[in-house]
Design a protein around this motif. Sequence first.
Motif, PDB file in Angstrom:
ATOM      1  N   PRO A  41       7.966  38.145 -20.094  1.00 56.17           N
ATOM      2  CA  PRO A  41       7.704  39.385 -19.347  1.00 56.17           C
ATOM      3  C   PRO A  41       6.433  40.105 -19.819  1.00 56.17           C
ATOM      4  CG  PRO A  41      10.047  39.207 -19.777  1.00 56.17           C
ATOM      5  CD  PRO A  41       9.384  38.070 -20.521  1.00 56.17           C
ATOM      6  N   ARG A 128      14.487  39.202 -35.238  1.00 55.17           N
ATOM      7  CA  ARG A 128      14.128  40.575 -35.629  1.00 55.17           C
ATOM      8  C   ARG A 128      15.243  41.550 -35.276  1.00 55.17           C
ATOM      9  NH1 ARG A 128      10.726  43.562 -31.753  1.00 55.17           N
ATOM     10  NH2 ARG A 128       9.722  41.569 -31.346  1.00 55.17           N
ATOM     11  N   GLY A 148      19.028  35.991 -20.459  1.00 54.04           N
ATOM     12  CA  GLY A 148      17.596  35.688 -20.380  1.00 54.04           C
ATOM     13  C   GLY A 148      17.103  34.952 -21.609  1.00 54.04           C
ATOM     14  N   GLY A 149      15.787  34.958 -21.805  1.00 52.65           N
ATOM     15  CA  GLY A 149      15.201  34.234 -22.926  1.00 52.65           C
ATOM     16  C   GLY A 149      15.660  34.773 -24.263  1.00 52.65           C
ATOM     17  N   VAL A 150      15.478  36.067 -24.488  1.00 49.03           N
ATOM     18  CA  VAL A 150      15.856  36.654 -25.778  1.00 49.03           C
ATOM     19  C   VAL A 150      17.374  36.564 -25.954  1.00 49.03           C
ATOM     20  CG1 VAL A 150      15.800  38.710 -27.230  1.00 49.03           C
ATOM     21  CG2 VAL A 150      13.848  38.195 -25.744  1.00 49.03           C
ATOM     22  N   GLY A 151      18.126  36.861 -24.900  1.00 47.58           N
ATOM     23  CA  GLY A 151      19.587  36.812 -24.978  1.00 47.58           C
ATOM     24  C   GLY A 151      20.093  35.426 -25.355  1.00 47.58           C
ATOM     25  N   ALA A 169      25.998  39.871 -18.185  1.00 47.37           N
ATOM     26  CA  ALA A 169      25.018  39.180 -17.330  1.00 47.37           C
ATOM     27  C   ALA A 169      25.530  39.277 -15.900  1.00 47.37           C
ATOM     28  CB  ALA A 169      24.869  37.728 -17.757  1.00 47.37           C
ATOM     29  N   GLY A 170      24.727  38.774 -14.958  1.00 50.69           N
ATOM     30  CA  GLY A 170      25.143  38.761 -13.569  1.00 50.69           C
ATOM     31  C   GLY A 170      26.288  37.775 -13.348  1.00 50.69           C
ATOM     32  N   TYR A 187      27.629  42.979 -15.776  1.00 48.79           N
ATOM     33  CA  TYR A 187      27.130  44.350 -15.790  1.00 48.79           C
ATOM     34  C   TYR A 187      27.436  44.970 -14.430  1.00 48.79           C
ATOM     35  CZ  TYR A 187      22.937  41.948 -13.839  1.00 48.79           C
ATOM     36  OH  TYR A 187      22.092  41.171 -13.112  1.00 48.79           O
ATOM     37  N   SER A 210      18.230  48.455 -18.882  1.00 49.82           N
ATOM     38  CA  SER A 210      18.849  48.900 -17.627  1.00 49.82           C
ATOM     39  C   SER A 210      19.471  50.301 -17.752  1.00 49.82           C
ATOM     40  CB  SER A 210      19.893  47.878 -17.177  1.00 49.82           C
ATOM     41  OG  SER A 210      20.818  47.640 -18.217  1.00 49.82           O
ATOM     42  N   ALA A 230      13.817  47.083 -24.776  1.00 46.80           N
ATOM     43  CA  ALA A 230      13.299  47.272 -23.421  1.00 46.80           C
ATOM     44  C   ALA A 230      13.439  48.703 -22.903  1.00 46.80           C
ATOM     45  CB  ALA A 230      14.021  46.306 -22.474  1.00 46.80           C
ATOM     46  N   SER A 242      12.812  48.582 -30.826  1.00 46.70           N
ATOM     47  CA  SER A 242      12.151  47.583 -31.663  1.00 46.70           C
ATOM     48  C   SER A 242      10.966  46.997 -30.917  1.00 46.70           C
ATOM     49  CB  SER A 242      13.151  46.474 -32.018  1.00 46.70           C
ATOM     50  OG  SER A 242      12.493  45.460 -32.745  1.00 46.70           O
ATOM     51  N   GLY A 243       9.773  47.198 -31.442  1.00 46.90           N
ATOM     52  CA  GLY A 243       8.584  46.709 -30.750  1.00 46.90           C
ATOM     53  C   GLY A 243       7.650  45.889 -31.623  1.00 46.90           C
ATOM     54  N   GLY A 287      13.485  39.564 -12.915  1.00 45.37           N
ATOM     55  CA  GLY A 287      14.396  39.992 -13.982  1.00 45.37           C
ATOM     56  C   GLY A 287      15.720  39.255 -14.074  1.00 45.37           C
ATOM     57  N   HIS A 288      15.813  38.055 -13.508  1.00 45.56           N
ATOM     58  CA  HIS A 288      17.089  37.336 -13.574  1.00 45.56           C
ATOM     59  C   HIS A 288      16.930  35.901 -14.079  1.00 45.56           C
ATOM     60  CE1 HIS A 288      19.121  40.705 -11.766  1.00 45.56           C
ATOM     61  NE2 HIS A 288      18.176  40.746 -10.842  1.00 45.56           N
ATOM     62  N   THR A 289      16.006  35.726 -15.001  1.00 44.57           N
ATOM     63  CA  THR A 289      15.800  34.378 -15.547  1.00 44.57           C
ATOM     64  C   THR A 289      17.005  33.944 -16.384  1.00 44.57           C
ATOM     65  OG1 THR A 289      13.416  34.695 -15.625  1.00 44.57           O
ATOM     66  CG2 THR A 289      14.324  32.996 -17.068  1.00 44.57           C
TER      67      THR A 289
HETATM   68  N1  LIG Z   1      10.146  45.010 -27.614  1.00 42.61           N
HETATM   69  C1  LIG Z   1       9.948  43.716 -27.846  1.00 42.61           C
HETATM   70  O1  LIG Z   1       9.541  43.304 -28.924  1.00 42.61           O
HETATM   71  C2  LIG Z   1      10.238  42.720 -26.743  1.00 42.61           C
HETATM   72  C3  LIG Z   1      10.168  41.352 -27.000  1.00 42.61           C
HETATM   73  C4  LIG Z   1      10.529  40.462 -25.987  1.00 42.61           C
HETATM   74  C5  LIG Z   1      10.918  40.946 -24.743  1.00 42.61           C
HETATM   75  N2  LIG Z   1      10.933  42.287 -24.530  1.00 42.61           N
HETATM   76  C6  LIG Z   1      11.400  42.835 -23.245  1.00 42.61           C
HETATM   77  O2  LIG Z   1      12.789  42.596 -23.213  1.00 42.61           O
HETATM   78  C7  LIG Z   1      13.219  42.294 -21.892  1.00 42.61           C
HETATM   79  C8  LIG Z   1      13.958  40.979 -21.878  1.00 42.61           C
HETATM   80  O3  LIG Z   1      13.076  39.913 -22.187  1.00 42.61           O
HETATM   81  P1  LIG Z   1      13.498  38.412 -21.803  1.00 42.61           P
HETATM   82  O4  LIG Z   1      12.336  37.559 -22.124  1.00 42.61           O
HETATM   83  O5  LIG Z   1      14.818  38.073 -22.374  1.00 42.61           O
HETATM   84  O6  LIG Z   1      13.640  38.570 -20.224  1.00 42.61           O
HETATM   85  P2  LIG Z   1      14.286  37.603 -19.130  1.00 42.61           P
HETATM   86  O7  LIG Z   1      14.293  36.212 -19.661  1.00 42.61           O
HETATM   87  O8  LIG Z   1      13.587  37.891 -17.867  1.00 42.61           O
HETATM   88  O9  LIG Z   1      15.828  38.057 -19.025  1.00 42.61           O
HETATM   89  C9  LIG Z   1      16.203  39.256 -18.477  1.00 42.61           C
HETATM   90  C10 LIG Z   1      17.722  39.259 -18.348  1.00 42.61           C
HETATM   91  O10 LIG Z   1      18.149  40.589 -18.020  1.00 42.61           O
HETATM   92  C11 LIG Z   1      19.360  40.475 -17.288  1.00 42.61           C
HETATM   93  N3  LIG Z   1      19.569  41.659 -16.449  1.00 42.61           N
HETATM   94  C12 LIG Z   1      18.939  41.982 -15.282  1.00 42.61           C
HETATM   95  N4  LIG Z   1      19.423  43.155 -14.819  1.00 42.61           N
HETATM   96  C13 LIG Z   1      20.375  43.572 -15.714  1.00 42.61           C
HETATM   97  C14 LIG Z   1      21.220  44.710 -15.802  1.00 42.61           C
HETATM   98  N5  LIG Z   1      21.217  45.689 -14.892  1.00 42.61           N
HETATM   99  N6  LIG Z   1      22.065  44.799 -16.869  1.00 42.61           N
HETATM  100  C15 LIG Z   1      22.095  43.865 -17.827  1.00 42.61           C
HETATM  101  N7  LIG Z   1      21.306  42.741 -17.779  1.00 42.61           N
HETATM  102  C16 LIG Z   1      20.459  42.616 -16.753  1.00 42.61           C
HETATM  103  C17 LIG Z   1      19.223  39.231 -16.465  1.00 42.61           C
HETATM  104  O11 LIG Z   1      20.525  38.682 -16.331  1.00 42.61           O
HETATM  105  P3  LIG Z   1      21.064  38.049 -14.927  1.00 42.61           P
HETATM  106  O12 LIG Z   1      20.073  36.977 -14.553  1.00 42.61           O
HETATM  107  O13 LIG Z   1      22.384  37.469 -15.311  1.00 42.61           O
HETATM  108  O14 LIG Z   1      21.088  39.164 -13.924  1.00 42.61           O
HETATM  109  C18 LIG Z   1      18.257  38.338 -17.265  1.00 42.61           C
HETATM  110  O15 LIG Z   1      18.916  37.260 -17.816  1.00 42.61           O
HETATM  111  C19 LIG Z   1      11.954  42.357 -21.030  1.00 42.61           C
HETATM  112  O16 LIG Z   1      11.871  43.638 -20.450  1.00 42.61           O
HETATM  113  C20 LIG Z   1      10.826  42.163 -22.015  1.00 42.61           C
HETATM  114  O17 LIG Z   1       9.624  42.775 -21.583  1.00 42.61           O
HETATM  115  C21 LIG Z   1      10.605  43.177 -25.491  1.00 42.61           C
END
Ligand SMILES: NC(=O)c1ccc[n+]([C@@H]2O[C@H](COP(=O)([O-])OP(=O)(O)OC[C@H]3O[C@@H](n4cnc5c(N)ncnc54)[C@H](OP(=O)(O)O)[C@@H]3O)[C@@H](O)[C@H]2O)c1
Length: 297
Positions: A41, A128, A148-151, A169-170, A187, A210, A230, A242-243, A287-289
């Motif tokens: 993202p 982290r 998602g990826g981090v999850g 998750a969805g 959710y 969210s 996020a 955490s950033g 947002g649904h990877t």
């Molecule tokens: N601060 C940091 O250091 C840092 C580092 C990495 C990422 N991030 C941020 O963290 C977020 C997640 O990153 P990612 O790479 O894991 O993203 P991702 O792979 O796009 O995964 C996002 C996940 O969020 C879920 N989701 C969507 N709507 C939701 C809701 N209303 N309630 C709960 N879950 C929901 C989706 O699940 P479903 O498909 O099942 O709907 C999807 O699996 C992004 O915003 C990214 O920018 C921040």
Amino acid sequence: MKRVSFAEFGGPDVLRLVDAEEPHPGPGQVRVAVRAAGVNPVDWRIREGQFQEVDPIELPAGVGQDASGVVDEVGEGVEGVEVGDHVFGEGSNTYAEFAVLSAWARMPEGLSFEEAAGYPSVMETALRVIGQVGVRSGQTLLVSGASGGVGSAVLQIARDRGVTVIGTAGAANQDYLRGLGAVATTYGEGWVERVRRLGPVDAALDLAGSGVIRELVELTGDPRKVVSIADLGAPELGARFSGAAGSMPEALAEAVALISRGRLHIPVERSYTLADAAAAHIDSRAGHTRGRRVVLV
Ligand SMILES: NC(=O)c1ccc[n+]([C@@H]2O[C@H](COP(=O)([O-])OP(=O)(O)OC[C@H]3O[C@@H](n4cnc5c(N)ncnc54)[C@H](OP(=O)(O)O)[C@@H]3O)[C@@H](O)[C@H]2O)c1
């Protein structure tokens, strides 16, 4: 060489596949012939100009930080890696035929380039936040946005450490979460009650942004046991945002160890070509990877 680039901030249509000068490694770096680049993202957030105030970049700019590939140049002072080695790691402008990496590890036996490109950033983030939230073996961790990826990384690291995970998750990803060892729930309306029925929660992670910090504080009973990656508003409710990135070499070493022991596998939901990077960004931004998306080179 070809690389994906943008000359103005904006939507996915600003991305172009252009001819560019080949990069070369500086001291402590290697260059790889990229085989795959992980889609995060942060890639489309940078392209949209979301970080210009805090961490400005100059245009035109390349895209991407995660990659897997074959080492073809080694920078000054680098030891333990040779031309021809298959590595995965973190660098800059990785949606390209060649990219410079500043942290890398040899790919474990049997891992494809396609999957390897998906691990670096999400492993660093997952390790982290698990550390920051302070959850221990025998405790229960709630993960909002777990598919998602981090999850996907958090769930498997936590399982390996003896932590029980409840993940949201969805509806389409409930079986996916169970396959990664979590207790799954959806959710959306009524989710707090559904989680409560599953039992007490010691700590919680918000991975989706969210707007659930208040509920996570309520479920854990302590804002210090809630970390978000996020939701920038988390500190207003006493929780932590955490950033700042931790150690990438340590994250890569942990990824290699867990993958080699058969304890970590993050699937690639879809791969794209370099020419189709805009589609990768559109899909990631939706947002649904499930697991990861990668660009194949
Ligand atoms: N601060 C940091 O250091 C840092 C580092 C990495 C990422 N991030 C941020 O963290 C977020 C997640 O990153 P990612 O790479 O894991 O993203 P991702 O792979 O796009 O995964 C996002 C996940 O969020 C879920 N989701 C969507 N709507 C939701 C809701 N209303 N309630 C709960 N879950 C929901 C989706 O699940 P479903 O498909 O099942 O709907 C999807 O699996 C992004 O915003 C990214 O920018 C921040």
